[in-house]
Design an enzyme around this catalytic site. Structure first.
Site, mmCIF file in Angstrom:
data_model
loop_
_atom_site.group_PDB
_atom_site.id
_atom_site.type_symbol
_atom_site.label_atom_id
_atom_site.label_comp_id
_atom_site.label_asym_id
_atom_site.label_seq_id
_atom_site.Cartn_x
_atom_site.Cartn_y
_atom_site.Cartn_z
ATOM 1 N N ASP A 111 0.821 -1.212 0.000
ATOM 2 C CA ASP A 111 0.000 0.000 0.000
ATOM 3 C C ASP A 111 0.855 1.262 0.000
ATOM 4 O O ASP A 111 2.075 1.214 0.174
ATOM 5 C CB ASP A 111 -0.910 0.018 1.228
ATOM 6 C CG ASP A 111 -1.975 -1.066 1.186
ATOM 7 O OD1 ASP A 111 -2.338 -1.494 0.071
ATOM 8 O OD2 ASP A 111 -2.444 -1.480 2.266
ATOM 9 N N TYR A 117 6.252 -9.925 6.762
ATOM 10 C CA TYR A 117 6.215 -8.490 7.038
ATOM 11 C C TYR A 117 6.693 -8.222 8.449
ATOM 12 O O TYR A 117 6.505 -9.045 9.355
ATOM 13 C CB TYR A 117 4.784 -7.956 6.901
ATOM 14 C CG TYR A 117 4.314 -7.724 5.488
ATOM 15 C CD1 TYR A 117 4.464 -6.485 4.879
ATOM 16 C CD2 TYR A 117 3.708 -8.745 4.763
ATOM 17 C CE1 TYR A 117 4.018 -6.265 3.579
ATOM 18 C CE2 TYR A 117 3.247 -8.542 3.463
ATOM 19 C CZ TYR A 117 3.418 -7.291 2.883
ATOM 20 O OH TYR A 117 2.983 -7.084 1.596
#
Length: 243
Positions: free
Chosen positions: A51, A110
């Site tokens: 994003d 992540y």
């Protein structure tokens, strides 16, 4: 022939990975520079879609070309010279034509970084918190997370996804120092905004605003409105992709 690019980027000034009609993206910069160097239109396919504002320490993408006009290491060097300073290529290598940057990946990892003491050098890549967290309790919640495979409650509302099923294999907070921690999560795939929503919900647990039973209910409820807030993008890094 198919080539993989392994690279990293600081996502601060980009509107995410994927090409957007009205914003600069990492994909658009890679395609622009590769097309200039190879003197033909090059399209790249990434391992995922980070994003706006999210970073990547180790990202993969592939492109196809009939014949590479130079050695892979020469293309790597020239590409690094042409790309902006916030995108860096590690290596370009030829791979099997059936290896796909997105669909062949078996896991993605992540990290989300937080700190509790004002640190000028961390402000851009870590979230400063003004309250203490119970990391032991948040790790208990992380273990609960791995008992489930439907994470619709952590998916951004309105996302165009066929399934909200993900297989999480690691979800744990790790201590860097007395004032800094990071959350590591590994799964075969992630939903849009999923990691930041998971972190926001774990923080609710760590602050004592949500019990472990309530955390379990959030997962089972499947509604985004029940989960915690989405945490800022600047502290999130795609750490690795495994094939």
């Amino acid at each position: 022939m198919r080539y993989f690019i392994w690279f990293s980027y600081d996502g601060t000034r980009y509107h995410g990975w994927q090409i957007q009609p009205n914003g600069i993206t990492v994909q658009s910069e890679l395609e622009r520079c590769l097309s200039l160097l190879l003197r033909q239109k090059i399209s790249v396919t990434g391992a995922g879609r980070t994003d706006t504002g999210v970073h990547a320490r180790r990202m993969a993408a592939h492109f196809d070309i009939e014949q590479l006009p130079m050695r892979e290491q020469d293309l790597t060097h020239k590409l690094n010279g042409l790309l902006p300073q916030d995108i860096g290529v590690y290596v370009i290598e030829q791979v099997s034509n059936d290896l796909h940057a997105r669909f062949s990946a078996v896991s993605r990892t992540y990290h989300y970084y937080v700190h509790t003491q004002k640190t000028p050098f961390s402000r851009q890549y870590s979230l400063e918190l003004h309250y203490q967290l119970n990391y032991q309790l948040m790790n208990e919640a992380g273990r609960i997370l791995m008992e489930y495979d439907d994470f619709g409650s952590f998916c951004k509302a309105g996302s165009d996804v066929k399934t909200t099923i993900c297989h999480v294999t690691h979800a744990q907070w790790h201590k860097l120092s007395d004032t800094s921690w990071y959350f590591r999560i590994t799964a075969n795939r992630f939903l849009r905004n999923m990691v930041r929503a998971v972190v926001g919900t774990l923080v609710e647990v760590g602050r004592g605003k949500m019990t472990l039973d309530e955390f379990r209910q959030v997962i089972e409820g499947g509604r985004r409105t029940q989960a915690g807030e989405s945490m800022p993008a600047k502290a999130l890094f795609l750490e690795d992709v495994v094939y």
